[in-house]
Write a protein that holds these residues in place. Structure first.
Motif, short mmCIF file in Angstrom:
data_model
loop_
_atom_site.label_atom_id
_atom_site.label_comp_id
_atom_site.label_asym_id
_atom_site.label_seq_id
_atom_site.Cartn_x
_atom_site.Cartn_y
_atom_site.Cartn_z
N GLY A 1 71.12 0.81 43.24
CA GLY A 1 70.83 -0.77 41.86
C GLY A 1 70.22 -1.50 41.90
O GLY A 1 70.07 -2.93 42.56
N LEU A 2 68.73 -1.01 42.01
CA LEU A 2 67.69 -1.19 42.82
C LEU A 2 67.19 -2.19 41.32
O LEU A 2 67.26 -1.74 40.22
CB LEU A 2 66.91 -0.54 42.43
N THR A 3 66.10 -3.40 41.79
CA THR A 3 65.55 -3.96 40.52
C THR A 3 63.86 -4.38 41.25
O THR A 3 63.82 -4.64 42.45
CB THR A 3 66.21 -5.40 40.11
N GLU A 4 62.63 -3.70 40.74
CA GLU A 4 60.82 -3.86 40.86
C GLU A 4 61.47 -5.46 41.12
O GLU A 4 61.94 -6.26 40.01
CB GLU A 4 60.80 -3.35 40.42
N GLY A 5 60.30 -6.12 42.09
CA GLY A 5 59.82 -6.89 42.53
C GLY A 5 58.44 -7.27 42.67
O GLY A 5 58.31 -6.14 43.60
N GLU A 6 58.23 -8.54 43.16
CA GLU A 6 56.64 -8.35 44.34
C GLU A 6 57.36 -8.26 45.66
O GLU A 6 58.27 -9.12 45.95
CB GLU A 6 55.77 -9.79 44.13
N PRO A 7 56.25 -7.55 46.99
CA PRO A 7 56.33 -7.50 47.52
C PRO A 7 56.21 -8.99 48.48
O PRO A 7 55.29 -9.73 48.09
CB PRO A 7 55.61 -6.54 48.31
N GLU A 8 56.79 -8.95 49.70
CA GLU A 8 56.38 -10.65 50.54
C GLU A 8 56.26 -10.19 51.56
O GLU A 8 56.76 -10.81 52.63
CB GLU A 8 57.75 -11.18 50.40
N ARG A 9 55.10 -9.29 52.23
CA ARG A 9 54.50 -8.98 52.98
C ARG A 9 54.54 -10.02 54.14
O ARG A 9 53.28 -11.19 53.97
CB ARG A 9 54.11 -7.62 53.01
N GLU A 10 54.77 -9.66 55.32
CA GLU A 10 54.00 -10.23 56.89
C GLU A 10 52.70 -9.88 56.79
O GLU A 10 51.89 -8.82 56.36
CB GLU A 10 54.87 -9.96 57.78
N PRO A 11 51.69 -11.12 57.12
CA PRO A 11 50.18 -10.61 57.79
C PRO A 11 50.10 -8.53 58.47
O PRO A 11 49.13 -8.53 58.01
CB PRO A 11 49.79 -11.67 58.79
N GLU A 12 51.15 -9.16 59.41
CA GLU A 12 50.57 -6.98 60.02
C GLU A 12 51.70 -6.42 58.82
O GLU A 12 50.54 -4.81 59.26
CB GLU A 12 51.55 -6.95 61.24
N GLU A 13 51.37 -6.25 57.49
CA GLU A 13 51.49 -5.81 56.78
C GLU A 13 50.64 -5.45 55.51
O GLU A 13 51.03 -4.76 54.64
CB GLU A 13 53.53 -6.30 56.00
#
Length: 179
Positions: free
Chosen positions: A127-139
């Motif tokens: 049941g996935l919906t798209e959004g913006e990633p919220e990555r950590e600095p290491e990512e």
């Protein structure tokens, strides 16, 4: 009684992601020994599934010196222990931007039980919906993409996917689907 008993323990290293300890142990025959253990918090691995597509992330894995494709996975910051389903939702959003209507726990994995205490929980996200990633600095170098099941299986067979947790989790997915 445990076959190997801890007699003493000392922390030899700590950072925000892990601790390393050296334990003095007594074996079943009474002889003394040492055991080095890497302690890391519980992680969550998420299998994002949309019809016949699976979402993977690719990032540079410093210890290997290679970029690797794998399922989204991770731990909470600062050695925190977080409920597994909460951690799975956070990692999925952080690494892919996806939000899941449903998270189904498929089981647990032990990363490397001869070396580390770390355990993981595997979740199927649907049941996935798209959004913006919220990555950590290491990512910050992380990429993400959808792959068909046949593409993922070819990537595993060819050695393009070598992350043991990803390969094991894919096997858990197949067993789950067989019922």
């Amino acid at each position: 009684m445990d076959p190997i008993q801890r007699v003493a323990s000392r922390e030899v290293y700590r950072n925000p992601w892990m601790t390393v300890r050296e334990d003095a142990v007594r074996r079943p025959d009474g002889s003394a020994g040492i055991y080095g253990v890497v302690d890391k918090p519980t992680y969550a691995l998420i299998i994002p599934l949309d019809r016949d597509r699976l979402r993977l992330v690719e990032q540079f894995r410093y210890p290997l010196g290679l970029r690797r494709w794998e399922f989204p996975q991770g731990t909470a910051p600062d050695l925190a222990e977080v409920p597994p389903a909460e951690l799975a939702r956070r990692e999925l959003r952080e690494e892919t931007g996806l939000r899941a209507a449903e998270m189904t726990e498929l089981g647990q994995l032990d990363v490397a039980p001869g070396l580390t205490s770390q355990r993981g929980h595997v979740f199927l996200a649907s049941g996935l919906t798209e959004g913006e990633p919220e990555r950590e600095p290491e990512e910050q170098d992380m990429r993400t993409a959808w792959f068909s099941r046949s593409e993922v299986e070819k990537m595993i067979s060819s050695g393009e996917i070598t992350d043991a947790q990803t390969v094991a989790a894919y096997g858990m997915l197949l067993l789950h689907e067989r019922g």
